[in-house]
Design a protein around this motif. Structure first.
Motif, PDB file in Angstrom:
ATOM      1  N   PRO A 166      41.312  51.532  34.725  1.00 57.01           N
ATOM      2  CA  PRO A 166      42.162  51.235  35.883  1.00 57.01           C
ATOM      3  C   PRO A 166      43.102  52.378  36.261  1.00 57.01           C
ATOM      4  CG  PRO A 166      42.094  49.360  34.408  1.00 57.01           C
ATOM      5  CD  PRO A 166      41.381  50.468  33.694  1.00 57.01           C
ATOM      6  N   THR A 167      43.581  53.125  35.276  1.00 60.15           N
ATOM      7  CA  THR A 167      44.515  54.213  35.557  1.00 60.15           C
ATOM      8  C   THR A 167      43.856  55.379  36.296  1.00 60.15           C
ATOM      9  OG1 THR A 167      44.078  55.049  33.322  1.00 60.15           O
ATOM     10  CG2 THR A 167      46.054  53.693  33.640  1.00 60.15           C
ATOM     11  N   GLU A 168      42.533  55.359  36.384  1.00 63.75           N
ATOM     12  CA  GLU A 168      41.807  56.429  37.065  1.00 63.75           C
ATOM     13  C   GLU A 168      41.260  55.992  38.424  1.00 63.75           C
ATOM     14  OE1 GLU A 168      38.838  58.003  34.432  1.00 63.75           O
ATOM     15  OE2 GLU A 168      40.243  58.147  32.745  1.00 63.75           O
ATOM     16  N   LEU A 169      41.757  54.870  38.931  1.00 74.26           N
ATOM     17  CA  LEU A 169      41.244  54.328  40.191  1.00 74.26           C
ATOM     18  C   LEU A 169      42.066  54.769  41.405  1.00 74.26           C
ATOM     19  CD1 LEU A 169      40.308  50.707  39.054  1.00 74.26           C
ATOM     20  CD2 LEU A 169      38.716  52.432  39.920  1.00 74.26           C
ATOM     21  N   GLU A 170      42.903  55.755  41.260  1.00 73.83           N
ATOM     22  CA  GLU A 170      43.717  56.234  42.372  1.00 73.83           C
ATOM     23  C   GLU A 170      42.845  56.549  43.588  1.00 73.83           C
ATOM     24  OE1 GLU A 170      46.867  57.216  44.647  1.00 73.83           O
ATOM     25  OE2 GLU A 170      47.138  56.633  42.539  1.00 73.83           O
ATOM     26  N   GLY A 171      43.198  55.912  44.742  1.00 73.38           N
ATOM     27  CA  GLY A 171      42.475  56.151  45.978  1.00 73.38           C
ATOM     28  C   GLY A 171      41.128  55.467  46.065  1.00 73.38           C
ATOM     29  N   LYS A 172      40.785  54.665  45.071  1.00 71.97           N
ATOM     30  CA  LYS A 172      39.484  53.994  45.031  1.00 71.97           C
ATOM     31  C   LYS A 172      39.579  52.607  45.692  1.00 71.97           C
ATOM     32  CE  LYS A 172      37.695  57.248  42.320  1.00 71.97           C
ATOM     33  NZ  LYS A 172      36.624  58.168  42.720  1.00 71.97           N
ATOM     34  N   THR A 173      38.430  51.958  45.807  1.00 74.16           N
ATOM     35  CA  THR A 173      38.371  50.623  46.398  1.00 74.16           C
ATOM     36  C   THR A 173      38.120  49.576  45.313  1.00 74.16           C
ATOM     37  OG1 THR A 173      36.005  50.878  46.856  1.00 74.16           O
ATOM     38  CG2 THR A 173      37.539  51.440  48.626  1.00 74.16           C
ATOM     39  N   VAL A 174      38.735  48.410  45.507  1.00 75.52           N
ATOM     40  CA  VAL A 174      38.585  47.300  44.573  1.00 75.52           C
ATOM     41  C   VAL A 174      38.203  46.054  45.364  1.00 75.52           C
ATOM     42  CG1 VAL A 174      39.724  45.846  42.861  1.00 75.52           C
ATOM     43  CG2 VAL A 174      40.330  48.272  43.026  1.00 75.52           C
ATOM     44  N   ASN A 175      37.065  45.470  45.028  1.00 80.65           N
ATOM     45  CA  ASN A 175      36.672  44.200  45.616  1.00 80.65           C
ATOM     46  C   ASN A 175      37.278  43.070  44.790  1.00 80.65           C
ATOM     47  OD1 ASN A 175      35.160  44.961  47.855  1.00 80.65           O
ATOM     48  ND2 ASN A 175      33.258  45.163  46.697  1.00 80.65           N
ATOM     49  N   VAL A 176      37.973  42.147  45.453  1.00 80.35           N
ATOM     50  CA  VAL A 176      38.599  41.023  44.751  1.00 80.35           C
ATOM     51  C   VAL A 176      37.973  39.731  45.241  1.00 80.35           C
ATOM     52  CG1 VAL A 176      40.748  42.257  44.356  1.00 80.35           C
ATOM     53  CG2 VAL A 176      40.499  40.904  46.429  1.00 80.35           C
ATOM     54  N   THR A 177      37.770  38.815  44.312  1.00 84.93           N
ATOM     55  CA  THR A 177      37.099  37.560  44.621  1.00 84.93           C
ATOM     56  C   THR A 177      37.866  36.733  45.652  1.00 84.93           C
ATOM     57  OG1 THR A 177      36.317  35.467  43.683  1.00 84.93           O
ATOM     58  CG2 THR A 177      38.197  36.514  42.608  1.00 84.93           C
ATOM     59  N   THR A 178      37.126  36.069  46.502  1.00 87.63           N
ATOM     60  CA  THR A 178      37.725  35.145  47.471  1.00 87.63           C
ATOM     61  C   THR A 178      38.167  33.849  46.812  1.00 87.63           C
ATOM     62  OG1 THR A 178      35.500  34.322  47.982  1.00 87.63           O
ATOM     63  CG2 THR A 178      36.391  36.043  49.415  1.00 87.63           C
ATOM     64  N   SER A 179      37.842  33.651  45.528  1.00 87.38           N
ATOM     65  CA  SER A 179      38.159  32.403  44.829  1.00 87.38           C
ATOM     66  C   SER A 179      39.588  32.340  44.321  1.00 87.38           C
ATOM     67  CB  SER A 179      37.203  32.214  43.641  1.00 87.38           C
ATOM     68  OG  SER A 179      35.854  32.230  44.049  1.00 87.38           O
ATOM     69  N   SER A 180      40.286  33.471  44.337  1.00 93.33           N
ATOM     70  CA  SER A 180      41.582  33.539  43.653  1.00 93.33           C
ATOM     71  C   SER A 180      42.717  33.936  44.580  1.00 93.33           C
ATOM     72  CB  SER A 180      41.501  34.548  42.499  1.00 93.33           C
ATOM     73  OG  SER A 180      42.755  34.728  41.898  1.00 93.33           O
ATOM     74  N   ALA A 181      43.913  33.469  44.247  1.00 90.87           N
ATOM     75  CA  ALA A 181      45.138  33.903  44.928  1.00 90.87           C
ATOM     76  C   ALA A 181      46.078  34.568  43.930  1.00 90.87           C
ATOM     77  CB  ALA A 181      45.814  32.711  45.598  1.00 90.87           C
ATOM     78  N   THR A 182      46.437  33.844  42.869  1.00 90.82           N
ATOM     79  CA  THR A 182      47.374  34.358  41.871  1.00 90.82           C
ATOM     80  C   THR A 182      46.882  35.637  41.216  1.00 90.82           C
ATOM     81  OG1 THR A 182      48.409  32.226  41.375  1.00 90.82           O
ATOM     82  CG2 THR A 182      48.390  33.859  39.607  1.00 90.82           C
ATOM     83  N   SER A 183      45.601  35.674  40.853  1.00 87.71           N
ATOM     84  CA  SER A 183      45.079  36.825  40.113  1.00 87.71           C
ATOM     85  C   SER A 183      45.016  38.071  40.978  1.00 87.71           C
ATOM     86  CB  SER A 183      43.690  36.500  39.556  1.00 87.71           C
ATOM     87  OG  SER A 183      43.750  35.377  38.711  1.00 87.71           O
ATOM     88  N   VAL A 184      44.779  37.906  42.258  1.00 90.08           N
ATOM     89  CA  VAL A 184      44.771  39.054  43.166  1.00 90.08           C
ATOM     90  C   VAL A 184      46.164  39.663  43.237  1.00 90.08           C
ATOM     91  CG1 VAL A 184      44.419  39.790  45.548  1.00 90.08           C
ATOM     92  CG2 VAL A 184      42.817  38.185  44.494  1.00 90.08           C
ATOM     93  N   VAL A 185      47.181  38.816  43.323  1.00 88.99           N
ATOM     94  CA  VAL A 185      48.554  39.310  43.338  1.00 88.99           C
ATOM     95  C   VAL A 185      48.905  39.938  41.996  1.00 88.99           C
ATOM     96  CG1 VAL A 185      50.970  38.601  43.465  1.00 88.99           C
ATOM     97  CG2 VAL A 185      49.331  37.738  45.138  1.00 88.99           C
ATOM     98  N   LEU A 186      48.469  39.323  40.918  1.00 86.63           N
ATOM     99  CA  LEU A 186      48.718  39.907  39.593  1.00 86.63           C
ATOM    100  C   LEU A 186      48.125  41.304  39.504  1.00 86.63           C
ATOM    101  CD1 LEU A 186      49.608  39.793  36.644  1.00 86.63           C
ATOM    102  CD2 LEU A 186      47.488  38.549  36.125  1.00 86.63           C
ATOM    103  N   LEU A 187      46.924  41.484  40.022  1.00 82.76           N
ATOM    104  CA  LEU A 187      46.299  42.801  39.990  1.00 82.76           C
ATOM    105  C   LEU A 187      47.086  43.801  40.840  1.00 82.76           C
ATOM    106  CD1 LEU A 187      43.959  44.511  38.959  1.00 82.76           C
ATOM    107  CD2 LEU A 187      42.617  43.762  40.947  1.00 82.76           C
ATOM    108  N   ARG A 188      47.551  43.368  41.994  1.00 85.47           N
ATOM    109  CA  ARG A 188      48.376  44.239  42.836  1.00 85.47           C
ATOM    110  C   ARG A 188      49.642  44.665  42.093  1.00 85.47           C
ATOM    111  NH1 ARG A 188      49.496  41.890  48.707  1.00 85.47           N
ATOM    112  NH2 ARG A 188      50.881  43.720  48.616  1.00 85.47           N
TER     113      ARG A 188
END
Length: 279
Positions: A91-113
């Protein structure tokens, strides 16, 4: 008890709470309505459900509309094993990269952000995607899956794609904050609590009784989980040790910590106080 429309997250993490209700081990005139977290969130907010586990972040956004049922959550202390980031690099090497997040979740997407902004200090571009790991990683550098989708994908990765990085968001949150992570709480409509407090008292007792019965019948939970997911019995037995359903002092503190970071990230507009039935 008046017949109530009850949301049921159709993931393994809710089997301990709903086992007794599904199998008729408690006398309850309720209608169980199954779906992924985001669907149940919307149904509750649209008045189509009376009680449901709601994503933690959605409670923060609509706290004036709902009241938390005491002693009920979906939480974990460190590893959660069903909220996973799959990526082609750490994850620390994902600078400027794209991340697909599941449409099934709300809390976990915010946690990842929150983790990207405050822990990894990495900027990424998020895109919503249906929960299919191969398709998600074909169009992005990383993919967030939750629930049974995450667990099944993890099994497939371990067997066929050992070069894929798998990051447990619960573990990363624990490393970052030292706190547990609360992914969902059970809520009722504030209007129902105001107009029919006796119903809310009954449903609160019902869900806590259901949880106690489920936790006392581990073999039944594991067998039911295996029948639904075909995951190994040993993995499921460990998973039911990992997932917790309490909302005590440590879970409340953890939830408020999560809300503080959501506020710092501009995801919610104000700091949150918890409104719990009976308090």
């Amino acid at each position: 008890m008046t017949r109530l429309r009850v949301g049921q997250v159709e993931y393994l993490n809710c089997i301990p709470v709903y086992h007794a209700l599904e199998d008729g081990l408690l006398d309850a005139d309720i209608e169980l309505i199954k779906g992924p977290p985001t669907k149940l969130n919307n149904m509750f907010l649209n008045g189509e459900l009376d009680i449901t586990p709601i994503s933690s972040i959605e409670y923060a956004k609509y706290k004036d509309k709902c009241i938390i049922i005491p002693n009920m959550s979906i939480s974990a202390d460190g590893n959660v094993e069903s909220i996973l980031l799959f990526s082609h690099c750490p994850p620390t090497e994902l600078e400027g990269k794209t991340v697909n997040v599941t449409t099934s979740s709300a809390t976990s997407v915010v946690l990842l952000r929150i983790l990207f902004e405050h822990y990894y200090h990495v900027q990424v571009e998020f895109h919503r995607s249906e929960p299919n790991l191969d398709a998600m990683l074909a169009s992005a550098d990383a993919a967030l899956l939750i629930g049974d989708d995450a667990m099944l994908a993890h099994q497939a990765v371990m067997q066929n794609k050992p070069d894929i990085n798998v990051t447990d968001l619960g573990k990363e949150w624990k490393n970052f904050t030292g706190e547990k992570m609360v992914y969902a709480v059970w809520v009722v409509h504030a209007e129902l609590a105001e107009n029919n407090p006796e119903i809310v008292e009954q449903i609160s007792r019902l869900f806590n009784q259901a949880k106690a019965i489920g936790l006392a019948n581990r073999d039944d939970l594991v067998n039911k989980g295996h029948k639904r997911s075909h995951l190994p019995h040993s993995l499921l037995n460990h998973y039911f040790d990992t997932i917790h359903h309490d909302l005590g002092e440590s879970e409340r503190r953890a939830l408020l910590t999560y809300y503080d970071y959501a506020y710092k990230s501009g995801i919610i507009e104000e700091r949150i106080k918890l409104t719990i039935w009976g308090e």
